[in-house]
Write a protein that holds these residues in place. Structure first.
Motif, PDB file in Angstrom:
ATOM      1  N   VAL B 258       0.680  -1.269  -0.084  1.00 42.02           N
ATOM      2  CA  VAL B 258      -0.084  -0.135   0.012  1.00 42.02           C
ATOM      3  C   VAL B 258       1.355   1.361   0.282  1.00 42.02           C
ATOM      4  O   VAL B 258       0.407   2.136  -0.535  1.00 42.02           O
ATOM      5  CB  VAL B 258      -1.275  -0.309   0.954  1.00 42.02           C
ATOM      6  N   LEU B 259       2.025   1.539   0.473  1.00 43.03           N
ATOM      7  CA  LEU B 259       2.759   2.600   0.626  1.00 43.03           C
ATOM      8  C   LEU B 259       3.601   2.677  -0.081  1.00 43.03           C
ATOM      9  O   LEU B 259       3.472   4.007  -1.413  1.00 43.03           O
ATOM     10  CB  LEU B 259       4.223   2.477   1.716  1.00 43.03           C
ATOM     11  N   ARG B 260       3.762   1.452  -1.152  1.00 46.54           N
ATOM     12  CA  ARG B 260       3.893   1.499  -2.706  1.00 46.54           C
ATOM     13  C   ARG B 260       3.673   2.320  -3.640  1.00 46.54           C
ATOM     14  O   ARG B 260       3.522   2.398  -4.849  1.00 46.54           O
ATOM     15  CB  ARG B 260       4.950   0.401  -2.936  1.00 46.54           C
ATOM     16  N   MET B 261       2.385   1.209  -3.519  1.00 48.43           N
ATOM     17  CA  MET B 261       1.208   1.935  -4.606  1.00 48.43           C
ATOM     18  C   MET B 261       0.001   3.411  -4.666  1.00 48.43           C
ATOM     19  O   MET B 261      -0.444   3.097  -5.279  1.00 48.43           O
ATOM     20  CB  MET B 261       0.280   0.463  -4.857  1.00 48.43           C
ATOM     21  N   GLY B 262       0.566   3.765  -3.617  1.00 41.16           N
ATOM     22  CA  GLY B 262      -0.601   4.530  -2.756  1.00 41.16           C
ATOM     23  C   GLY B 262      -1.725   3.561  -2.409  1.00 41.16           C
ATOM     24  O   GLY B 262      -2.147   2.494  -3.225  1.00 41.16           O
ATOM     25  N   ALA B 263      -2.874   4.153  -1.800  1.00 42.57           N
ATOM     26  CA  ALA B 263      -4.465   3.505  -1.236  1.00 42.57           C
ATOM     27  C   ALA B 263      -4.631   3.163  -1.989  1.00 42.57           C
ATOM     28  O   ALA B 263      -5.387   2.895  -1.741  1.00 42.57           O
ATOM     29  CB  ALA B 263      -4.434   5.109  -0.515  1.00 42.57           C
TER      30      ALA B 263
END
Lengths: 66, 452
Positions: B258-263
């Motif tokens: 989630v941190l890599r892809m964004g919410a």
């Protein structure tokens, strides 16, 4: 503030003093371990403290219930 | 199964892994019975020897690339540098919940750990004690850097450099895979700055309860790795009384995703209310020694996961889980909310469909017997109650009419929520679920019958 009794289960050795000191809230199961029911109302606070203090294994605590 | 990665759990190529260690559960004391018959064993209670990881949408999207750091960075890019507020907002918006079984929101745990007066400790829990579960094992073997990325980003945001990793001794390949991944990270050029986490590995003794959060913290504190009473959540007071952010391996990998892809990117998978994916462990159809790990986006129809087995009774959430009756999942989707509404739970993602010839009463009896023997034997109600419950369940499974519904209910009540850890609670949940879902079948057994 409401209070309840919590048992530190690994420390409890089923000595049963708590049930004698606070029968209003604690009875013993078929193996001698405490069954705690309900919260500690203000009128029982003194007895509850005495039961916690009396536990030879310090396995009973009076904790905030909420 | 083509396009899947098969990895050995109990040994790993190139590693000097020893023989698998047998669980050291002492025999339980049981009430004497005239009948000494036992329920035939049909449930595997050893960890899988091998795990098959099939490619999935997020965490398992790179399994065919291999577990190397280079392949990982090629596919997923560099580690993002994020401050605490961004991390909190993103994992909150991504609705990441703990994947160890309890399903607690990760953002709330992180917020609690971040507001402590003392510096937080980060712990990756890979001690997958449940024999039927292999998802954390699979992640370690095929995608270890996803786990490490999650812990590293969050550790930096918390300004802590102390990250502990606890691996299961009875699955030596996990520790070997993590050690290999850590040496790859250490060898990266320019990666020697002081904000690097100090990774510390520790192996947990075999045992169903040794992966429990407090047991893991006990191990890290240098004491026997057994559950103890938690007076406060570990995020407030954990290792040495410090705020401790302990999460299981899949949770850390989901956090990394989630941190890599964004919410928003993360929410491209899953449903509006349940973004993202979840890992599931299923038994291999033909090979009892092999577990299959797959990643399902929330909202995936169960029929896509289970195939024809969707028509069978399914034990969801593993040995501490709940029973879905035959056909219940046929129209349902992989969703924690949907399951909760039906009184079911996904737990740590173990999915055990029954074969047509397996009786759920007998299977439950087998599992309760195993769970009774897996007790840490330190809490009176668990030590006494679980063997008594196992004995009663054995009588039911064998169709002995001396067993009683009332007695089972009594024992379930006597063990539930009366221990330092949730082992008795989980056992109570399994038995209650059997009595609810298969009430007719249990009643038939109590009259000496069995429909299978």
């Amino acid at each position: 503030m409401t209070w309840t009794m919590r048992v530190d289960w690994p420390s409890c050795a089923a000595r049963g003093l708590c049930a004698e000191l606070l029968p209003e809230r604690i009875h013993l199961d078929e193996w001698g371990f405490p069954v705690v029911e309900g919260t500690v109302t203000p009128d029982l606070l003194g007895l509850a403290k005495a039961a916690a203090t009396a536990c030879p294994h310090r396995a009973l605590r009076l904790v905030s219930a909420g | 199964m083509s396009g899947a990665v098969l990895a050995s759990v109990t040994s790993f190529p190139g590693a000097g892994a020893g023989a698998p260690v047998a669980p050291s559960a002492p025999a339980a004391t049981v009430r004497r019975s005239l009948s000494a018959r036992s329920v035939p064993r049909t449930v595997r209670t050893d960890p899988p020897a091998q795990v098959v990881a099939t490619p999935g949408p997020v965490l398992l999207s790179g399994v065919l690339d291999g577990p190397s750091l280079e392949a990982h960075r090629d596919r997923f890019g560099q580690l993002p540098q994020l401050d605490l507020d961004t991390v909190l907002a993103t994992v909150g918006a991504g609705a990441v919940v703990g994947r160890g079984g309890a399903g607690f929101p990760f953002a709330r745990k992180l917020a609690a750990a971040a507001t402590g007066r003392r510096r937080a400790v980060v712990v990756i829990n890979l001690a997958e004690g449940e024999p039927a579960s292999a998802k954390d094992t699979a992640l370690a073997l095929v995608a270890p850097h996803q786990i490490l990325d999650g812990a590293e980003v969050v550790a930096r945001a918390l300004r802590t450099t102390e990250v502990h990793i606890v691996t299961p001794l009875e699955r030596p390949a996990v520790g070997d895979a993590i050690a290999a991944a850590l040496s790859e990270r250490a060898a990266q050029p320019g990666r020697r700055d002081r904000s690097q986490p100090r990774w510390r590995m520790r192996a947990a003794e075999p045992g169903f309860v040794s992966g429990q959060a407090r047991a893991v913290l006990e191990l890290l504190a240098g004491r026997p790795g057994l559950p103890v009473t938690a007076w406060k959540p570990e995020a407030m007071s954990g290792l040495d009384g410090r705020p401790t952010l302990l999460s299981n391996a899949e949770t850390w990998a989901q956090v990394a995703a989630v941190l890599r892809m964004g919410a928003l990117g993360y929410a491209a998978h899953g449903t509006d209310t349940e973004p993202g994916t979840t890992l599931l462990t299923l038994p291999h159809r033909r090979d009892a020694d092999t577990a299959v790990v797959l990643e399902a986006a929330y909202g995936t129809p169960w029929v896509d996961v289970l195939g024809p087995d969707v028509e069978q009774p399914v034990l969801l959430g593993g040995f501490h889980g709940t029973w879905a009756d035959a056909g219940v999942l046929a129209e349902a989707t992989v969703s924690r909310e949907e399951l909760r509404a039906r009184g079911l739970g996904l737990g740590a993602g173990v999915v055990l469909p029954m074969r047509a010839d397996q009786c759920p009463v007998a299977v439950t009896s087998e599992i309760v017997d195993y769970l009774a023997k897996a007790s840490a034997r330190r809490c009176g109600p668990c030590l006494n109650g679980l063997p008594a419950l196992a004995e009663e369940m054995r009588l039911v499974a064998l169709g002995e009419t001396s067993a009683s519904w009332t007695r089972i209910g009594e024992l379930v009540g006597l063990v539930d929520k009366r221990g330092a850890c949730a082992h008795p609670d989980g056992t109570a949940r399994l038995v209650r679920s059997l009595l609810t879902t298969f009430d007719d079948e249990v009643a038939l057994h109590l009259r000496g019958g069995c429909s299978r």
